[in-house]
Design an enzyme around this catalytic site. Structure first.
Site, PDB file in Angstrom:
ATOM      1  N   ASP A  18      -1.689  -0.837   5.895  1.00 35.84           N
ATOM      2  CA  ASP A  18      -1.988  -0.290   7.215  1.00 35.84           C
ATOM      3  C   ASP A  18      -3.475  -0.226   7.510  1.00 35.84           C
ATOM      4  O   ASP A  18      -3.875   0.281   8.567  1.00 35.84           O
ATOM      5  CB  ASP A  18      -1.402   1.128   7.340  1.00 35.84           C
ATOM      6  CG  ASP A  18      -2.187   2.153   6.530  1.00 35.84           C
ATOM      7  OD1 ASP A  18      -2.673   3.136   7.111  1.00 35.84           O
ATOM      8  OD2 ASP A  18      -2.329   1.959   5.315  1.00 35.84           O
ATOM      9  N   ASP A  70       0.871  -1.174   0.000  1.00 37.23           N
ATOM     10  CA  ASP A  70       0.000   0.000   0.000  1.00 37.23           C
ATOM     11  C   ASP A  70       0.914   1.230   0.000  1.00 37.23           C
ATOM     12  O   ASP A  70       2.117   1.123   0.237  1.00 37.23           O
ATOM     13  CB  ASP A  70      -0.891  -0.040   1.242  1.00 37.23           C
ATOM     14  CG  ASP A  70      -1.774   1.183   1.367  1.00 37.23           C
ATOM     15  OD1 ASP A  70      -2.429   1.548   0.374  1.00 37.23           O
ATOM     16  OD2 ASP A  70      -1.794   1.785   2.452  1.00 37.23           O
ATOM     17  N   ASP A  95      -0.196   5.207   1.000  1.00 38.36           N
ATOM     18  CA  ASP A  95      -0.466   6.130   2.106  1.00 38.36           C
ATOM     19  C   ASP A  95      -0.605   5.386   3.426  1.00 38.36           C
ATOM     20  O   ASP A  95      -1.407   4.458   3.539  1.00 38.36           O
ATOM     21  CB  ASP A  95      -1.753   6.916   1.834  1.00 38.36           C
ATOM     22  CG  ASP A  95      -1.658   7.762   0.578  1.00 38.36           C
ATOM     23  OD1 ASP A  95      -1.023   8.823   0.631  1.00 38.36           O
ATOM     24  OD2 ASP A  95      -2.225   7.346  -0.449  1.00 38.36           O
TER      25      ASP A  95
END
Length: 223
Positions: free
Chosen positions: A176, A12, A14
């Site tokens: 996240d 991922d 961001d």
């Protein structure tokens, strides 16, 4: 740690590789200012991040996590304004998390193909990876608008596995948020959660493991 040897890794963006909240928040509040709305705290904007720019704008201008994307004049105007504001300050305050360069470099040296699989639109993703010096690590980059569906749908991971010629169990997802872990679970891939990201309770994501830095991944893979 993993039942099947890992042959490729998807990251991922961001909250996983970069902390982009300062620039996202600045651009989002610039849009609210144009609409005559008061600024939101960074923590509030942070809670809206993770499902792409269109959803970020829908949630931000309505100030609710339950907003949905539509083609109303208000949301259309907001999306256009956000693109202008965000592109103008794309990397002003955005920073790499500690260990990102070292971690990605070590994984690349192992010969593992790496992908960036994000829900961020490609118009933002590609220039951000370039300006932060990350582009050369990834042989595949997928944004939220690259395919018909985005995370938590498994389609981006299925596409990545197909491109790299690996089985689902051989593709590790690192992220996240619940979108990352749910996409991995639906695809049959293992997943690691990054503690430094935008999810308050990382343990609640129920990933296969939790790491503090990308630099920790190499040792987890074994020799």
């Amino acid at each position: 740690m993993f039942a099947t040897p890992i042959r490729a890794i998807a990251f991922d963006l961001d909250g996983t590789l970069v902390d982009s909240l300062p620039d996202l928040s600045r651009a989002a509040n610039a849009v609210r200012a144009e609409l005559g709305l008061p600024a939101l705290a960074d923590a509030r904007v942070r809670s809206f991040v993770g499902d792409g720019a269109a959803m970020l704008m829908a949630r931000t201008i309505l100030d609710t996590p339950d907003a949905s994307v539509d083609d109303s004049p208000l949301q259309t105007r907001a999306r256009t304004a956000f693109q202008q504001h965000y592109l103008a300050t794309l990397s002003t305050g955005t920073q790499l998390y500690p260990g990102v360069h070292d971690g990605l470099s070590a994984l690349a040296e192992r010969g593992l193909p790496l992908a960036c699989v994000t829900n961020k639109p490609m118009v933002f993703t590609q220039p951000l990876l370039l300006v932060l010096g990350l582009s050369h690590y990834f042989s595949l980059v997928l944004g939220g608008d690259s395919l018909a569906r985005k995370k938590p749908d498994p389609q981006p991971l299925a596409h990545t596995a197909q491109q790299f010629g690996v089985a689902p169990a051989e593709l590790l997802m690192v992220g996240d948020s619940s979108n990352d872990i749910l996409a991995a679970r639906a695809h049959g891939s293992p997943a690691l959660a990054v503690r430094s990201g935008y999810t308050e309770s990382v343990a609640a994501l129920q990933a296969d493991g939790v790491i503090d830095s990308i630099a920790e991944i190499g040792p987890l893979l074994g020799s």
